[in-house]
Design a protein around this motif. Sequence first.
Motif, PDB file in Angstrom:
ATOM      1  N   UNK A 180      -3.692  14.415  -5.911  1.00  0.00           N
ATOM      2  CA  UNK A 180      -3.339  13.030  -6.235  1.00  0.00           C
ATOM      3  C   UNK A 180      -2.422  12.948  -7.450  1.00  0.00           C
ATOM      4  N   UNK A 181      -2.581  13.891  -8.380  1.00  0.00           N
ATOM      5  CA  UNK A 181      -1.746  13.908  -9.590  1.00  0.00           C
ATOM      6  C   UNK A 181      -0.295  14.203  -9.214  1.00  0.00           C
ATOM      7  N   UNK A 182      -0.092  14.979  -8.165  1.00  0.00           N
ATOM      8  CA  UNK A 182       1.258  15.317  -7.704  1.00  0.00           C
ATOM      9  C   UNK A 182       2.055  14.045  -7.399  1.00  0.00           C
ATOM     10  N   UNK A 183       1.444  13.164  -6.626  1.00  0.00           N
ATOM     11  CA  UNK A 183       2.137  11.928  -6.239  1.00  0.00           C
ATOM     12  C   UNK A 183       2.341  11.017  -7.446  1.00  0.00           C
ATOM     13  N   UNK A 184       1.364  10.990  -8.324  1.00  0.00           N
ATOM     14  CA  UNK A 184       1.447  10.189  -9.555  1.00  0.00           C
ATOM     15  C   UNK A 184       2.607  10.687 -10.429  1.00  0.00           C
ATOM     16  N   UNK A 185       2.651  11.982 -10.649  1.00  0.00           N
ATOM     17  CA  UNK A 185       3.698  12.561 -11.494  1.00  0.00           C
ATOM     18  C   UNK A 185       5.084  12.333 -10.913  1.00  0.00           C
ATOM     19  N   UNK A 186       5.245  12.665  -9.635  1.00  0.00           N
ATOM     20  CA  UNK A 186       6.587  12.664  -9.069  1.00  0.00           C
ATOM     21  C   UNK A 186       7.108  11.284  -8.723  1.00  0.00           C
ATOM     22  N   UNK A 187       6.217  10.317  -8.513  1.00  0.00           N
ATOM     23  CA  UNK A 187       6.677   8.937  -8.373  1.00  0.00           C
ATOM     24  C   UNK A 187       7.257   8.467  -9.705  1.00  0.00           C
ATOM     25  N   UNK A 188       6.584   8.831 -10.789  1.00  0.00           N
ATOM     26  CA  UNK A 188       7.079   8.495 -12.127  1.00  0.00           C
ATOM     27  C   UNK A 188       8.413   9.173 -12.413  1.00  0.00           C
ATOM     28  N   UNK A 189       8.530  10.447 -12.032  1.00  0.00           N
ATOM     29  CA  UNK A 189       9.779  11.188 -12.245  1.00  0.00           C
ATOM     30  C   UNK A 189      10.918  10.629 -11.394  1.00  0.00           C
ATOM     31  N   UNK A 190      10.571  10.184 -10.190  1.00  0.00           N
ATOM     32  CA  UNK A 190      11.585   9.589  -9.307  1.00  0.00           C
ATOM     33  C   UNK A 190      12.170   8.336  -9.959  1.00  0.00           C
ATOM     34  N   UNK A 191      11.295   7.495 -10.487  1.00  0.00           N
ATOM     35  CA  UNK A 191      11.750   6.279 -11.169  1.00  0.00           C
ATOM     36  C   UNK A 191      12.631   6.624 -12.369  1.00  0.00           C
ATOM     37  N   UNK A 192      12.215   7.660 -13.099  1.00  0.00           N
ATOM     38  CA  UNK A 192      12.981   8.107 -14.277  1.00  0.00           C
ATOM     39  C   UNK A 192      14.383   8.576 -13.870  1.00  0.00           C
ATOM     40  N   UNK A 193      14.460   9.412 -12.831  1.00  0.00           N
ATOM     41  CA  UNK A 193      15.752   9.947 -12.413  1.00  0.00           C
ATOM     42  C   UNK A 193      16.666   8.856 -11.849  1.00  0.00           C
ATOM     43  N   UNK A 194      16.075   7.863 -11.176  1.00  0.00           N
ATOM     44  CA  UNK A 194      16.887   6.756 -10.636  1.00  0.00           C
ATOM     45  C   UNK A 194      17.549   5.975 -11.773  1.00  0.00           C
ATOM     46  N   UNK A 195      16.772   5.682 -12.823  1.00  0.00           N
ATOM     47  CA  UNK A 195      17.323   4.970 -13.990  1.00  0.00           C
ATOM     48  C   UNK A 195      18.376   5.824 -14.697  1.00  0.00           C
ATOM     49  N   UNK A 196      18.079   7.120 -14.815  1.00  0.00           N
ATOM     50  CA  UNK A 196      19.014   8.040 -15.462  1.00  0.00           C
ATOM     51  C   UNK A 196      20.339   8.078 -14.702  1.00  0.00           C
ATOM     52  N   UNK A 197      20.271   8.093 -13.380  1.00  0.00           N
ATOM     53  CA  UNK A 197      21.472   8.147 -12.550  1.00  0.00           C
ATOM     54  C   UNK A 197      22.344   6.906 -12.761  1.00  0.00           C
TER      55      UNK A 197
END
Length: 227
Positions: A180-197
């Motif tokens: 469950x932590x996998x999905x929690x971590x990578x959803x957060x990272x996805x949001x981060x990378x989208x903003x960064x882009x």
Amino acid sequence: MNLRLNTLAKMVDSNTRVADIGTDHAYLPIELVKEGKISFAIASDIAAGPLQNAKADIQKAGLQDKIETRLGAGLETIKHEDKIETVVIAGMGGKLMSQILEDAYQRGFQFKNLVLEPNIGEPGVRSWLMNHEYKILDEDLIAEAGHTYELIKAELVKEKVQLTEKEIFFGPLILKEKNSVFYQKWQGQLNYYKKLLVNLNKARQKDSERIEQVERNIELIKGEIND
């Protein structure tokens, strides 16, 4: 000890000679010796203050004869005659961690087991392990106090164990388990990378290489959390 240190402790083999690099209070070697899991450890730190804390805690536990403290940078405090089999490095960036391991490698050190917890730059650590003939035996992805941590145990096998791009990025065993932590971590990272882009594309001077890498990261993450 907290969940992170307890999980690291479980990754350490029994009856092994341990060096804990960046030991701080030496909680990990103290616990391992108290449990009877190991009988010798070196607790090493670059800063005098944390090492003094470690010395005090070791003395309080009555383990001065089993845990040595050493002041110095990275693995420079370790000598061949110490016969260290397991190195634990936790709570620092992956780039620094890889550099510490590389510096030791250049000095002729190859340790049987590495137990690592980079707090950023985990793919770089996995690349270093792969290129220096280590096999990842165990991985865990945990959440504690608002942070996620990737923990890696690797063994020297003297042959290159090839990892795919995805395995380097996420971790081969973390990828298999996908807790469950996998999905929690990578959803957060996805949001981060989208903003960064968005921000990278707004820049007057575009860093095309960085943009390409961020776009690739987004693609990789989407592929794993939306499967």
